[in-house]
Design an enzyme around this catalytic site. Sequence first.
Site, mmCIF file in Angstrom:
data_model
loop_
_atom_site.group_PDB
_atom_site.id
_atom_site.type_symbol
_atom_site.label_atom_id
_atom_site.label_comp_id
_atom_site.label_asym_id
_atom_site.label_seq_id
_atom_site.Cartn_x
_atom_site.Cartn_y
_atom_site.Cartn_z
ATOM 1 N N VAL A 45 0.834 -1.205 0.000
ATOM 2 C CA VAL A 45 0.000 0.000 0.000
ATOM 3 C C VAL A 45 0.871 1.257 0.000
ATOM 4 O O VAL A 45 0.587 2.232 -0.697
ATOM 5 C CB VAL A 45 -0.974 -0.003 1.201
ATOM 6 C CG1 VAL A 45 -1.782 1.294 1.233
ATOM 7 C CG2 VAL A 45 -1.917 -1.193 1.124
ATOM 8 N N CYS A 46 1.948 1.232 0.784
ATOM 9 C CA CYS A 46 2.841 2.398 0.857
ATOM 10 C C CYS A 46 3.447 2.716 -0.509
ATOM 11 O O CYS A 46 3.607 3.890 -0.868
ATOM 12 C CB CYS A 46 3.960 2.149 1.875
ATOM 13 S SG CYS A 46 3.369 1.902 3.555
ATOM 14 N N THR A 47 3.796 1.685 -1.237
ATOM 15 C CA THR A 47 4.380 1.897 -2.569
ATOM 16 C C THR A 47 3.392 2.608 -3.487
ATOM 17 O O THR A 47 3.756 3.532 -4.224
ATOM 18 C CB THR A 47 4.808 0.551 -3.176
ATOM 19 O OG1 THR A 47 5.799 -0.049 -2.325
ATOM 20 C CG2 THR A 47 5.396 0.734 -4.574
#
Length: 220
Positions: A45-47
């Site tokens: 998700v962070c990517t």
Amino acid sequence: MPGLTIGDTIPNIEADSTHGRIKLYDFIGDGWVIIFSHPGDFTPVCTTELGKMAAYTEEFTKRGVKLLGLSCDDVQSHNEWIKDIEAYTPGCKVTYPILADPKREFIKMLNMVDPDEKDSEGNQLPSRALHIVGPDKKVKLSFLYPASTGRNMDEVVRVLESLQRASKHKIATPANWKPGDPVVISPSVSNDQAKEMFPQGYKSANLPSKKDYLRFTNVD
């Protein structure tokens, strides 16, 4: 939520980043900054989120806003991760710095600790948090998302537009407001004052109470 919150002065942290050593107050200067934390490098998700931040950088720059990421991994890890972020989001470059916080010092100072998520060694991880900080170094708005939910960048832009308008005019933005829609005049402004402050005019909603408190106008 304990710790740093809306209206608080953000601490003047100093940390290593992908752009070298950063002193937060120097970085903010007399502008606006969005500080956003992430549970970890090389996470799915962070990517996607950092890729979207990169894609929206121009939108934030137009509004005089700097971006500053934060993750608990070190600078070397951040730099390797950026390659994946840019590959996943073709045509976008991560031009904003990402702070390193391997000792978990800054996530605590910035109230970005996830109460539940921990790494394999039991260390606390950052929440998916975001602070919008004004030129006065005070937190104007905070988002706090669980690790399972990615942030919506259109909403970040929308609330930023609302905050910047409210900092210039005695107005607030109503439910579902978006840039270009009418805003409401603050209840602290009398009708006579409203005529002076908003020469473009305003319209009052016709309500059963006959109280003249829901007044709409347009501002840039």
